[in-house]
Design a protein around this motif. Structure first.
Motif, PDB file in Angstrom:
ATOM      1  N   SER A 123      27.714  48.942   3.013  1.00 41.45           N
ATOM      2  CA  SER A 123      26.622  48.513   3.884  1.00 41.45           C
ATOM      3  C   SER A 123      25.548  47.759   3.112  1.00 41.45           C
ATOM      4  O   SER A 123      24.729  47.054   3.696  1.00 41.45           O
ATOM      5  CB  SER A 123      26.009  49.719   4.592  1.00 41.45           C
ATOM      6  N   ILE A 124      25.547  47.904   1.788  1.00 37.83           N
ATOM      7  CA  ILE A 124      24.594  47.163   0.948  1.00 37.83           C
ATOM      8  C   ILE A 124      25.262  45.853   0.561  1.00 37.83           C
ATOM      9  O   ILE A 124      25.998  45.771  -0.423  1.00 37.83           O
ATOM     10  CB  ILE A 124      24.199  47.976  -0.302  1.00 37.83           C
ATOM     11  N   LYS A 125      25.047  44.826   1.358  1.00 39.54           N
ATOM     12  CA  LYS A 125      25.767  43.562   1.174  1.00 39.54           C
ATOM     13  C   LYS A 125      25.380  42.870  -0.125  1.00 39.54           C
ATOM     14  O   LYS A 125      26.226  42.336  -0.832  1.00 39.54           O
ATOM     15  CB  LYS A 125      25.491  42.630   2.357  1.00 39.54           C
ATOM     16  N   ARG A 126      24.111  42.862  -0.437  1.00 42.46           N
ATOM     17  CA  ARG A 126      23.624  42.276  -1.683  1.00 42.46           C
ATOM     18  C   ARG A 126      22.854  43.344  -2.436  1.00 42.46           C
ATOM     19  O   ARG A 126      22.146  44.153  -1.840  1.00 42.46           O
ATOM     20  CB  ARG A 126      22.717  41.070  -1.407  1.00 42.46           C
ATOM     21  N   PHE A 127      22.994  43.313  -3.747  1.00 42.99           N
ATOM     22  CA  PHE A 127      22.367  44.372  -4.525  1.00 42.99           C
ATOM     23  C   PHE A 127      20.861  44.362  -4.373  1.00 42.99           C
ATOM     24  O   PHE A 127      20.201  43.331  -4.490  1.00 42.99           O
ATOM     25  CB  PHE A 127      22.710  44.234  -6.009  1.00 42.99           C
ATOM     26  N   GLY A 319      19.414  63.616  -9.955  1.00 41.21           N
ATOM     27  CA  GLY A 319      19.069  62.225  -9.672  1.00 41.21           C
ATOM     28  C   GLY A 319      17.709  61.787 -10.178  1.00 41.21           C
ATOM     29  O   GLY A 319      17.304  60.642  -9.949  1.00 41.21           O
ATOM     30  N   HIS A 320      16.984  62.664 -10.871  1.00 44.24           N
ATOM     31  CA  HIS A 320      15.663  62.297 -11.378  1.00 44.24           C
ATOM     32  C   HIS A 320      15.720  61.843 -12.832  1.00 44.24           C
ATOM     33  O   HIS A 320      15.285  60.743 -13.178  1.00 44.24           O
ATOM     34  CB  HIS A 320      14.682  63.462 -11.232  1.00 44.24           C
ATOM     35  N   SER A 321      16.283  62.684 -13.690  1.00 45.33           N
ATOM     36  CA  SER A 321      16.339  62.357 -15.115  1.00 45.33           C
ATOM     37  C   SER A 321      17.726  62.588 -15.700  1.00 45.33           C
ATOM     38  O   SER A 321      17.925  62.383 -16.895  1.00 45.33           O
ATOM     39  CB  SER A 321      15.329  63.202 -15.889  1.00 45.33           C
ATOM     40  N   GLY A 322      18.670  63.025 -14.871  1.00 49.03           N
ATOM     41  CA  GLY A 322      20.006  63.362 -15.351  1.00 49.03           C
ATOM     42  C   GLY A 322      20.990  62.225 -15.197  1.00 49.03           C
ATOM     43  O   GLY A 322      20.635  61.042 -15.090  1.00 49.03           O
ATOM     44  N   HIS A 323      22.258  62.589 -15.162  1.00 51.04           N
ATOM     45  CA  HIS A 323      23.321  61.596 -15.188  1.00 51.04           C
ATOM     46  C   HIS A 323      23.331  60.701 -13.962  1.00 51.04           C
ATOM     47  O   HIS A 323      23.670  59.512 -14.050  1.00 51.04           O
ATOM     48  CB  HIS A 323      24.670  62.297 -15.343  1.00 51.04           C
ATOM     49  N   ALA A 324      23.006  61.242 -12.800  1.00 56.59           N
ATOM     50  CA  ALA A 324      22.977  60.410 -11.593  1.00 56.59           C
ATOM     51  C   ALA A 324      21.913  59.326 -11.711  1.00 56.59           C
ATOM     52  O   ALA A 324      22.148  58.158 -11.357  1.00 56.59           O
ATOM     53  CB  ALA A 324      22.725  61.282 -10.364  1.00 56.59           C
ATOM     54  N   ALA A 325      20.749  59.700 -12.235  1.00 61.02           N
ATOM     55  CA  ALA A 325      19.680  58.712 -12.421  1.00 61.02           C
ATOM     56  C   ALA A 325      20.067  57.674 -13.464  1.00 61.02           C
ATOM     57  O   ALA A 325      19.837  56.467 -13.296  1.00 61.02           O
ATOM     58  CB  ALA A 325      18.388  59.424 -12.823  1.00 61.02           C
ATOM     59  N   MET A 326      20.683  58.123 -14.558  1.00 61.77           N
ATOM     60  CA  MET A 326      21.099  57.200 -15.615  1.00 61.77           C
ATOM     61  C   MET A 326      22.179  56.245 -15.120  1.00 61.77           C
ATOM     62  O   MET A 326      22.210  55.064 -15.496  1.00 61.77           O
ATOM     63  CB  MET A 326      21.601  57.998 -16.815  1.00 61.77           C
ATOM     64  N   ALA A 327      23.067  56.752 -14.264  1.00 58.74           N
ATOM     65  CA  ALA A 327      24.131  55.906 -13.727  1.00 58.74           C
ATOM     66  C   ALA A 327      23.560  54.787 -12.865  1.00 58.74           C
ATOM     67  O   ALA A 327      23.996  53.632 -12.958  1.00 58.74           O
ATOM     68  CB  ALA A 327      25.101  56.758 -12.913  1.00 58.74           C
ATOM     69  N   MET A 328      22.583  55.107 -12.038  1.00 51.68           N
ATOM     70  CA  MET A 328      21.981  54.080 -11.194  1.00 51.68           C
ATOM     71  C   MET A 328      21.221  53.057 -12.031  1.00 51.68           C
ATOM     72  O   MET A 328      21.281  51.850 -11.766  1.00 51.68           O
ATOM     73  CB  MET A 328      21.049  54.702 -10.162  1.00 51.68           C
ATOM     74  N   GLU A 329      20.523  53.513 -13.058  1.00 50.55           N
ATOM     75  CA  GLU A 329      19.783  52.590 -13.913  1.00 50.55           C
ATOM     76  C   GLU A 329      20.725  51.642 -14.652  1.00 50.55           C
ATOM     77  O   GLU A 329      20.424  50.459 -14.834  1.00 50.55           O
ATOM     78  CB  GLU A 329      18.932  53.372 -14.916  1.00 50.55           C
ATOM     79  N   SER A 330      21.870  52.159 -15.076  1.00 48.23           N
ATOM     80  CA  SER A 330      22.841  51.304 -15.759  1.00 48.23           C
ATOM     81  C   SER A 330      23.345  50.209 -14.836  1.00 48.23           C
ATOM     82  O   SER A 330      23.514  49.052 -15.249  1.00 48.23           O
ATOM     83  CB  SER A 330      24.021  52.144 -16.264  1.00 48.23           C
ATOM     84  N   ALA A 332      21.696  48.931 -12.241  1.00 45.09           N
ATOM     85  CA  ALA A 332      20.591  47.988 -12.040  1.00 45.09           C
ATOM     86  C   ALA A 332      20.419  47.076 -13.253  1.00 45.09           C
ATOM     87  O   ALA A 332      20.215  45.862 -13.109  1.00 45.09           O
ATOM     88  CB  ALA A 332      19.298  48.756 -11.762  1.00 45.09           C
ATOM     89  N   ASP A 333      20.527  47.646 -14.449  1.00 50.25           N
ATOM     90  CA  ASP A 333      20.400  46.847 -15.669  1.00 50.25           C
ATOM     91  C   ASP A 333      21.523  45.827 -15.775  1.00 50.25           C
ATOM     92  O   ASP A 333      21.308  44.686 -16.209  1.00 50.25           O
ATOM     93  CB  ASP A 333      20.401  47.750 -16.906  1.00 50.25           C
ATOM     94  N   TYR A 334      22.720  46.232 -15.391  1.00 52.28           N
ATOM     95  CA  TYR A 334      23.865  45.326 -15.483  1.00 52.28           C
ATOM     96  C   TYR A 334      23.717  44.156 -14.508  1.00 52.28           C
ATOM     97  O   TYR A 334      23.942  42.998 -14.880  1.00 52.28           O
ATOM     98  CB  TYR A 334      25.157  46.089 -15.204  1.00 52.28           C
ATOM     99  N   ILE A 335      23.337  44.439 -13.287  1.00 57.16           N
ATOM    100  CA  ILE A 335      23.154  43.366 -12.300  1.00 57.16           C
ATOM    101  C   ILE A 335      22.040  42.419 -12.749  1.00 57.16           C
ATOM    102  O   ILE A 335      22.156  41.190 -12.623  1.00 57.16           O
ATOM    103  CB  ILE A 335      22.831  43.945 -10.914  1.00 57.16           C
ATOM    104  N   ILE A 354      31.227  46.674  -8.664  1.00 56.79           N
ATOM    105  CA  ILE A 354      30.606  47.998  -8.797  1.00 56.79           C
ATOM    106  C   ILE A 354      30.920  48.834  -7.562  1.00 56.79           C
ATOM    107  O   ILE A 354      31.251  50.022  -7.667  1.00 56.79           O
ATOM    108  CB  ILE A 354      29.087  47.854  -9.011  1.00 56.79           C
ATOM    109  N   GLN A 355      30.838  48.208  -6.386  1.00 55.12           N
ATOM    110  CA  GLN A 355      31.193  48.909  -5.150  1.00 55.12           C
ATOM    111  C   GLN A 355      32.649  49.367  -5.183  1.00 55.12           C
ATOM    112  O   GLN A 355      32.975  50.470  -4.741  1.00 55.12           O
ATOM    113  CB  GLN A 355      30.964  47.991  -3.951  1.00 55.12           C
TER     114      GLN A 355
END
Length: 737
Positions: A123-127, A319-330, A332-335, A354-355
């Motif tokens: 559903s997220i067509k563009r990042f 999702g604040h400071s653990g692996h879920a948060a780090m995964a999302m940041e990675s 975002a950084d890659y895009i 990524i999707q």
């Protein structure tokens, strides 16, 4: 009177015997008449290849269909792949098969993905980082809501929902064991020196998740070891997950779903140069909160078992400071990186990839129990060759089957089966092609893409009318051909991610091994080149003549390549649960610039600036100080400054278990090189702050290598190899000055 009584008895006996004989005669006549009735003609159908006459009314033996065989064969395939992917240096020929398997499974996941969920990743067509954060938060809200409802049911007197007692808990733990015994493997191949230098920070942050799965080199915190300890309550003699013994049925581990999910973890990280976006997407889903993890953390203590493995994943994946948060940041950084370097179109493709990785992980849990015809799809024979092989089989059977189908009124296309199988007509190639074309659309005998449903394949199995007419290999060819018929209509990975931009999606320039375990250095054209054939750098002579400087054209290739020496030791998490494995984890963390390990994980607090870099970052600093344009990757560095010994290092590092002693000795020698650079007073190498930090990292690395050496028993040949590796590296290092 007595005579009269005996006579009556005798008459009754005779009468009874006569009645019994009469009954037997009637039964015999009835059976005879029933069997002598002419067989009934079957209804005419456009889909029958049998003779069409039922000789008996009693039911035939049950037909064994592919539905019963495919899952079993697929399960054995996954178990074998599970072992080989954790022992790649002994099975390098597995790599091409692994790549095909990954693409087939990824394509299957995309094909099966539906839109029934209220809000899915597509559903997220563009990042958009904010939209992604809302999506991930929505997923967590659904899971925590389900958990809240579960707790409410339990507090109202409801029973446990994962398992009812300790024995059932043991069965459940055995079932999920294959997946948990490779925990972290989806990132196992990520931190390669051959990755582009510009991606170092992104890869570094994601690899941090991997090392934390390995307890950051602390055995007591190693996730696989924690789960092994839990499982050994039920299986005290549990073998190592990297051994073939773990596959034995006696341990009753796993089922199709969990063996496949475990293999998926091992596959997704195997090609980091080609599928980094998919790895990042997989990581983002896999690190999300899961309901069964929370339920297990609740229910295991209730049946007297340690739940810390599951409790750990509830907390460390936050999702604040653990692996879920780090995964999302990675992600975002890659895009952001792709947008800056390649533009919006490439960033759009990166987001779709990524999707795809996210969907691949999600599919394992949602539809992982379904067979996928993986083995058929992996067959290396092309569709045309399959068709030719099948026609050859039919042609070879015609003489034996001539006139056996003359009673059948079944038509394939516009001709009777008996007409199609006429020996003279079948000699004509055009006739064969038309037959195979008509047969491919003749239902119910052929369902394109589904040999399990196709009746023709069923008839050649036990219980079928033509059982024994085809050999095992001939039947497998038929099934492969049937399964191949639907490929053109199957949406796959490449159609999903179109358009593909190739400038940032390139095959690895430096592969690990060829089929024989020899190092292969592939050029842009895909041809094999030697170090001597690479172009020379025009600055090489100038660099070598710098006063009081080391010869950078010799030093830099070795400096960067030293990072390869032990990097491949970690790809199988089950190999790192002992003291040597944990020491190697700590060594590679220091080499990459991570802070000193603590009992508390650093999570998002881990510094990620260039000032907190590792050996690679120090090398890039030396390049900047020499006013040399920043190189893209190790391949471009070799193109500028060929190094035969650097190539040898990569070759040896591709077999980290076999060459462990040699690699350990080389690593110690390169620590001496790092120490010389850190103590150099030449400001053209490193700034004072970097020199001080490098000296600190040298000491940490040295402690880790010493720990490895102490674990090798006296008399072990690895001690001899250690000295040999050290001497080899020292000779080359001396050439740098």
């Amino acid at each position: 009177m007595a005579l009269e009584f005996d006579f009556v008895i005798e008459n009754r006996q005779v009468a009874f015997s006569g009645i019994l004989i009469l009954i037997c005669t009637c039964v015999t006549i009835t059976v005879y008449l029933r069997n002598s009735k002419p067989p009934q003609r079957p209804e005419r159908s456009n889909g029958s290849l049998a003779q069409g006459r039922k000789r008996f009314k009693e039911p035939r033996p049950a037909v064994t269909t592919n539905a019963e065989w495919t899952p079993m064969r697929e399960l054995e395939f996954y178990k074998e792949l599970y072992f080989k992917l954790q022992n790649l240096e002994e099975h390098p020929d597995t790599i091409p098969v692994a790549r095909q398997a990954f693409l087939v499974l990824l394509s299957q996941a995309l094909e099966d993905y539906d839109n029934e969920l209220n809000k899915n990743i597509l559903s997220i067509k563009r990042f958009d980082k904010n939209e992604l954060a809302r999506f991930l938060q929505s997923h967590q809200d659904r899971v925590t809501s389900q958990y809240h409802q579960y707790i409410s049911r339990r507090q109202s007197g409801g029973p446990r929902e994962l398992f009812q007692n300790q024995q059932a808990a043991g069965d459940w733990l055995r079932e999920i064991a294959p997946l948990k015994l490779v925990d972290g493997a989806w990132l196992g191949h990520l931190n390669k020196i051959t990755m582009p230098f510009s991606l170092r920070q992104i890869v570094r942050q994601t690899w941090q998740v991997f090392t934390e799965e390995l307890g950051n080199g602390n055995r007591d915190q190693h996730h696989v070891k924690i789960f092994e300890d839990l499982l050994r309550v039920f299986e005290p003699e549990l073998p190592s997950p990297i051994t073939k013994a773990i596959l034995h049925p006696r341990y009753k581990l796993g089922n199709l779903k969990y063996w496949r999910a475990a293999v998926a973890q091992l596959l997704v990280s195997l090609f980091p140069h080609d599928f980094l976006p998919e790895i990042l997407g997989f990581n983002m889903h896999f690190e999300a909160l899961q309901l069964d993890t929370m339920q297990a953390a609740k229910e295991l203590p209730e049946v007297g078992l340690n739940a810390y493995y599951f409790l750990l994943h509830v907390s460390i994946d936050n999702g604040h400071s653990g692996h879920a948060a780090m995964a999302m940041e990675s992600v975002a950084d890659y895009i952001r990186h792709i947008t800056d370097t390649e533009g919006e179109v490439a960033a759009g493709v990166a987001w779709k990839r990524i999707q795809a990785g996210y969907i691949f992980s999600e599919w394992q849990s949602r539809k992982g129990s379904q067979p996928t015809n993986l083995i058929a799809r992996l067959n290396s024979v092309s569709d045309d060759r399959l068709e030719s092989k099948l026609l050859a089989i039919f042609g070879s059977k015609i003489q034996a089957a001539h006139r056996l189908h003359c009673g059948s009124r079944v038509k394939i296309g516009k001709r009777l089966l008996s007409e199609w199988l006429d020996p003279e007509a079948f000699l004509v190639e055009e006739w064969q092609r038309e037959f195979i074309r008509c047969l491919s659309t003749s239902q119910p005998w052929i369902y394109p893409g589904d040999s399990r449903k196709s009746k023709l394949a069923q008839e050649f199995r036990w219980g079928g009318r033509m059982y024994g007419a085809f050999t095992k290999s001939e039947l497998e060819t038929l099934e492969l051909w049937i399964n191949s018929l639907d490929y053109a209509r199957t949406p796959d990975y490449y159609s999903f991610i179109e358009p593909i931009t190739h400038s940032w999606h390139q095959i690895s320039k430096i592969s690990n091994t060829d089929k024989n375990g020899k190092f292969v250095h592939a050029g842009k054209s895909g041809s094999i080149e030697t170090a001597n054939s690479l172009p020379k750098d025009p600055l090489g002579k100038y660099l070598g003549d710098l006063p009081t400087n080391p010869n950078l054209s010799v030093l830099l290739p070795l400096w960067f390549t030293q990072c390869c020496l032990l990097e491949s030791f970690l790809y199988a998490p089950g190999r790192t649960t002992d003291n040597i494995g944990c020491a190697v984890v700590r060594f590679l963390r220091a080499q990459s610039g991570f802070e000193t390990e603590d009992l508390i994980v650093t999570g998002t607090d881990e510094p990620s600036t260039t000032e907190n870099g590792g050996v690679v970052e120090f090398g890039l600093e030396m390049i900047r100080h020499a006013s040399i344009p920043i190189l893209q990757d190790l391949y471009s560095l070799f193109s500028r400054w060929p190094s035969e010994f650097a190539t040898t290092m990569l070759k040896l590092a591709s077999s980290p278990i076999r060459n462990f002693g040699v690699l350990l000795g080389m690593s110690v020698a390169f620590l001496e090189l790092q120490e010389m650079v850190s103590e150099s007073s030449n400001p053209g190498l490193l700034c004072p702050k970097s020199s001080e930090r490098l000296a600190l990292l040298v000491r940490r690395q040295y402690q880790c290598l010493q720990a490895c050496l102490q674990e090798i028993p006296g008399g072990d040949t690895r001690h001899v190899d250690f000295h040999r590796g050290y001497d080899m590296a020292k000779v080359e290092i001396n050439k740098c000055f």
